[in-house]
Design a protein around this motif. Sequence first.
Motif, PDB file in Angstrom:
ATOM      1  N   MET A  86      -7.556  12.635  -7.052  1.00 47.86           N
ATOM      2  CA  MET A  86      -7.762  11.289  -7.701  1.00 47.86           C
ATOM      3  C   MET A  86      -6.387  10.517  -7.422  1.00 47.86           C
ATOM      4  SD  MET A  86     -10.566  10.329  -8.654  1.00 47.86           S
ATOM      5  CE  MET A  86     -10.130   8.834  -9.283  1.00 47.86           C
ATOM      6  N   GLY A  87      -5.368  11.194  -7.219  1.00 51.53           N
ATOM      7  CA  GLY A  87      -4.041  10.626  -6.811  1.00 51.53           C
ATOM      8  C   GLY A  87      -4.013  10.106  -5.370  1.00 51.53           C
ATOM      9  N   VAL A  88      -4.719  10.720  -4.475  1.00 52.11           N
ATOM     10  CA  VAL A  88      -4.771  10.278  -3.228  1.00 52.11           C
ATOM     11  C   VAL A  88      -6.008   9.608  -2.916  1.00 52.11           C
ATOM     12  CG1 VAL A  88      -5.263  11.019  -0.902  1.00 52.11           C
ATOM     13  CG2 VAL A  88      -3.920  12.562  -2.325  1.00 52.11           C
ATOM     14  N   LEU A  89      -7.262   9.838  -3.488  1.00 54.47           N
ATOM     15  CA  LEU A  89      -8.455   8.744  -3.404  1.00 54.47           C
ATOM     16  C   LEU A  89      -8.299   7.421  -3.962  1.00 54.47           C
ATOM     17  CD1 LEU A  89     -11.229  11.279  -3.618  1.00 54.47           C
ATOM     18  CD2 LEU A  89     -10.107  10.528  -1.540  1.00 54.47           C
ATOM     19  N   GLY A  90      -7.599   7.383  -5.074  1.00 53.91           N
ATOM     20  CA  GLY A  90      -7.486   6.132  -5.425  1.00 53.91           C
ATOM     21  C   GLY A  90      -6.665   5.124  -4.975  1.00 53.91           C
ATOM     22  N   PRO A  91      -5.561   5.330  -4.199  1.00 51.51           N
ATOM     23  CA  PRO A  91      -4.894   4.376  -3.381  1.00 51.51           C
ATOM     24  C   PRO A  91      -5.698   4.323  -2.081  1.00 51.51           C
ATOM     25  CG  PRO A  91      -3.229   5.878  -4.160  1.00 51.51           C
ATOM     26  CD  PRO A  91      -4.629   6.468  -4.776  1.00 51.51           C
ATOM     27  N   LEU A  92      -6.358   5.181  -1.482  1.00 51.72           N
ATOM     28  CA  LEU A  92      -7.215   5.057  -0.481  1.00 51.72           C
ATOM     29  C   LEU A  92      -8.240   4.250  -0.697  1.00 51.72           C
ATOM     30  CD1 LEU A  92      -7.009   8.502   1.128  1.00 51.72           C
ATOM     31  CD2 LEU A  92      -5.915   6.791   1.896  1.00 51.72           C
ATOM     32  N   THR A  93      -8.792   4.136  -1.557  1.00 50.90           N
ATOM     33  CA  THR A  93      -9.918   3.211  -1.940  1.00 50.90           C
ATOM     34  C   THR A  93      -9.634   1.864  -2.848  1.00 50.90           C
ATOM     35  OG1 THR A  93     -10.321   4.280  -4.009  1.00 50.90           O
ATOM     36  CG2 THR A  93     -11.643   5.241  -2.084  1.00 50.90           C
ATOM     37  N   GLY A  94      -9.176   2.034  -3.954  1.00 50.57           N
ATOM     38  CA  GLY A  94      -8.507   0.835  -4.669  1.00 50.57           C
ATOM     39  C   GLY A  94      -7.537  -0.112  -4.124  1.00 50.57           C
ATOM     40  N   PHE A 120       0.943  -1.213   0.032  1.00 51.44           N
ATOM     41  CA  PHE A 120      -0.134  -0.069   0.085  1.00 51.44           C
ATOM     42  C   PHE A 120       0.763   1.297  -0.002  1.00 51.44           C
ATOM     43  CE2 PHE A 120      -1.853   3.337   2.691  1.00 51.44           C
ATOM     44  CZ  PHE A 120      -2.917   3.807   1.806  1.00 51.44           C
ATOM     45  N   LEU A 121       1.963   1.230   0.846  1.00 52.88           N
ATOM     46  CA  LEU A 121       3.062   2.600   0.716  1.00 52.88           C
ATOM     47  C   LEU A 121       3.425   2.682  -0.421  1.00 52.88           C
ATOM     48  CD1 LEU A 121       3.922   4.437   2.938  1.00 52.88           C
ATOM     49  CD2 LEU A 121       6.089   2.771   2.997  1.00 52.88           C
ATOM     50  N   TRP A 122       3.691   1.575  -1.413  1.00 52.81           N
ATOM     51  CA  TRP A 122       4.368   1.858  -2.475  1.00 52.81           C
ATOM     52  C   TRP A 122       3.412   2.112  -3.757  1.00 52.81           C
ATOM     53  CZ3 TRP A 122       9.221   3.150  -3.423  1.00 52.81           C
ATOM     54  CH2 TRP A 122      10.015   2.799  -2.869  1.00 52.81           C
ATOM     55  N   THR A 123       1.957   1.703  -3.525  1.00 55.59           N
ATOM     56  CA  THR A 123       1.065   2.270  -4.162  1.00 55.59           C
ATOM     57  C   THR A 123       0.832   3.670  -4.160  1.00 55.59           C
ATOM     58  OG1 THR A 123      -0.079   0.054  -4.292  1.00 55.59           O
ATOM     59  CG2 THR A 123      -1.217   1.874  -5.054  1.00 55.59           C
ATOM     60  N   ALA A 124       0.662   4.078  -2.895  1.00 60.21           N
ATOM     61  CA  ALA A 124       0.520   5.456  -2.645  1.00 60.21           C
ATOM     62  C   ALA A 124       1.498   6.537  -3.121  1.00 60.21           C
ATOM     63  CB  ALA A 124       0.033   5.717  -0.907  1.00 60.21           C
ATOM     64  N   VAL A 125       2.680   5.951  -2.819  1.00 62.15           N
ATOM     65  CA  VAL A 125       3.911   6.961  -3.341  1.00 62.15           C
ATOM     66  C   VAL A 125       3.936   7.008  -4.726  1.00 62.15           C
ATOM     67  CG1 VAL A 125       6.179   7.035  -3.401  1.00 62.15           C
ATOM     68  CG2 VAL A 125       5.097   6.536  -1.223  1.00 62.15           C
ATOM     69  N   SER A 126       3.639   5.870  -5.729  1.00 62.63           N
ATOM     70  CA  SER A 126       3.941   5.972  -6.945  1.00 62.63           C
ATOM     71  C   SER A 126       2.638   6.641  -7.768  1.00 62.63           C
ATOM     72  CB  SER A 126       3.950   4.210  -7.434  1.00 62.63           C
ATOM     73  OG  SER A 126       3.036   3.817  -7.154  1.00 62.63           O
ATOM     74  N   SER A 127       1.520   6.396  -6.936  1.00 64.26           N
ATOM     75  CA  SER A 127       0.308   7.198  -7.472  1.00 64.26           C
ATOM     76  C   SER A 127       0.431   8.682  -7.278  1.00 64.26           C
ATOM     77  CB  SER A 127      -1.162   6.727  -6.771  1.00 64.26           C
ATOM     78  OG  SER A 127      -2.204   7.440  -7.047  1.00 64.26           O
ATOM     79  N   SER A 139      -3.991  -4.238  -2.321  1.00 65.67           N
ATOM     80  CA  SER A 139      -2.856  -4.202  -1.503  1.00 65.67           C
ATOM     81  C   SER A 139      -3.259  -5.513  -0.370  1.00 65.67           C
ATOM     82  CB  SER A 139      -2.488  -3.240  -0.882  1.00 65.67           C
ATOM     83  OG  SER A 139      -1.955  -2.313  -1.835  1.00 65.67           O
ATOM     84  N   ALA A 140      -4.333  -5.418   0.184  1.00 65.22           N
ATOM     85  CA  ALA A 140      -4.644  -6.689   1.216  1.00 65.22           C
ATOM     86  C   ALA A 140      -5.124  -7.915   0.333  1.00 65.22           C
ATOM     87  CB  ALA A 140      -6.050  -6.264   1.629  1.00 65.22           C
ATOM     88  N   ALA A 141      -5.570  -7.829  -0.912  1.00 70.89           N
ATOM     89  CA  ALA A 141      -5.805  -9.249  -1.752  1.00 70.89           C
ATOM     90  C   ALA A 141      -4.324  -9.659  -1.989  1.00 70.89           C
ATOM     91  CB  ALA A 141      -6.700  -8.822  -2.989  1.00 70.89           C
ATOM     92  N   ILE A 142      -3.365  -8.903  -2.261  1.00 71.13           N
ATOM     93  CA  ILE A 142      -2.015  -9.375  -2.678  1.00 71.13           C
ATOM     94  C   ILE A 142      -1.529  -9.841  -1.485  1.00 71.13           C
ATOM     95  CG2 ILE A 142       0.189  -8.532  -3.354  1.00 71.13           C
ATOM     96  CD1 ILE A 142      -1.067  -6.836  -5.132  1.00 71.13           C
ATOM     97  N   ALA A 143      -1.450  -9.301  -0.129  1.00 70.85           N
ATOM     98  CA  ALA A 143      -1.094  -9.723   0.991  1.00 70.85           C
ATOM     99  C   ALA A 143      -1.735 -11.010   1.392  1.00 70.85           C
ATOM    100  CB  ALA A 143      -0.953  -8.731   2.052  1.00 70.85           C
ATOM    101  N   GLY A 144      -2.922 -11.112   1.160  1.00 72.70           N
ATOM    102  CA  GLY A 144      -3.876 -12.316   1.663  1.00 72.70           C
ATOM    103  C   GLY A 144      -3.390 -13.621   0.980  1.00 72.70           C
ATOM    104  N   VAL A 145      -3.136 -13.379  -0.501  1.00 71.47           N
ATOM    105  CA  VAL A 145      -2.404 -14.485  -1.084  1.00 71.47           C
ATOM    106  C   VAL A 145      -1.234 -14.994  -0.618  1.00 71.47           C
ATOM    107  CG1 VAL A 145      -1.782 -14.885  -3.451  1.00 71.47           C
ATOM    108  CG2 VAL A 145      -3.849 -13.954  -3.368  1.00 71.47           C
ATOM    109  N   TYR A 146      -0.221 -13.977  -0.400  1.00 70.88           N
ATOM    110  CA  TYR A 146       1.161 -14.392  -0.025  1.00 70.88           C
ATOM    111  C   TYR A 146       0.842 -15.057   1.440  1.00 70.88           C
ATOM    112  CZ  TYR A 146       4.523 -12.653  -3.141  1.00 70.88           C
ATOM    113  OH  TYR A 146       5.225 -12.230  -4.168  1.00 70.88           O
ATOM    114  N   LYS A 147       0.054 -14.542   2.390  1.00 69.58           N
ATOM    115  CA  LYS A 147      -0.303 -15.062   3.801  1.00 69.58           C
ATOM    116  C   LYS A 147      -0.753 -16.420   3.521  1.00 69.58           C
ATOM    117  CE  LYS A 147       0.229 -14.785   8.195  1.00 69.58           C
ATOM    118  NZ  LYS A 147       1.466 -14.791   8.787  1.00 69.58           N
ATOM    119  N   ALA A 148      -1.759 -16.612   2.646  1.00 66.63           N
ATOM    120  CA  ALA A 148      -2.402 -17.837   2.662  1.00 66.63           C
ATOM    121  C   ALA A 148      -1.555 -19.140   1.979  1.00 66.63           C
ATOM    122  CB  ALA A 148      -3.609 -17.819   1.686  1.00 66.63           C
TER     123      ALA A 148
END
Length: 138
Positions: free
Chosen positions: A83-91, A45-52, A96-105
């Motif tokens: 949109m650069g701020v709200l995009g990462p905060l919503t989608g 999520f941090l990298w998504t927000a910074v790159s956005s 990011s949770a889905a990616i982390a969930g797959v790695y954890k599972a």
Amino acid sequence: MQSGHNDIGFVQQILSLNLVPRKHGPNCANDTSLCDFSEMWYGVFLWTAVSSLMFHLPAALLALFTLRQHKMARFMPIAIVLMGVLGPLTGGVLTSAAIAGVYKAAGKRMISLEALVFGVGQSFCVVIISFLRVLASL
């Protein structure tokens, strides 16, 4: 040859900033890997927000300088930054949770470089979809 070594050192320096809070459990022996779900989620999520923001801020500055004389369009940079701020905060939070969930599972650990690739990749996909106007054709 020296410049390649400096580039690797620069990337390693960025990845080793330890911006992700760590909860090293007994199964996480490596200091640089992200083992817990919250660590992986926050890293991506941090990298998504910074790159956005890195994609949207230059676009907002360009819109600010080119549309400053227009009566209504001069407010477009505000929408671009939102949109650069709200995009990462919503989608970005959900993906990011889905990616982390797959790695954890899967029981895998995520290295910092993978978090960077997934985070920047999410923002890059948003930019590509916006430029290709795929959603307008649906």
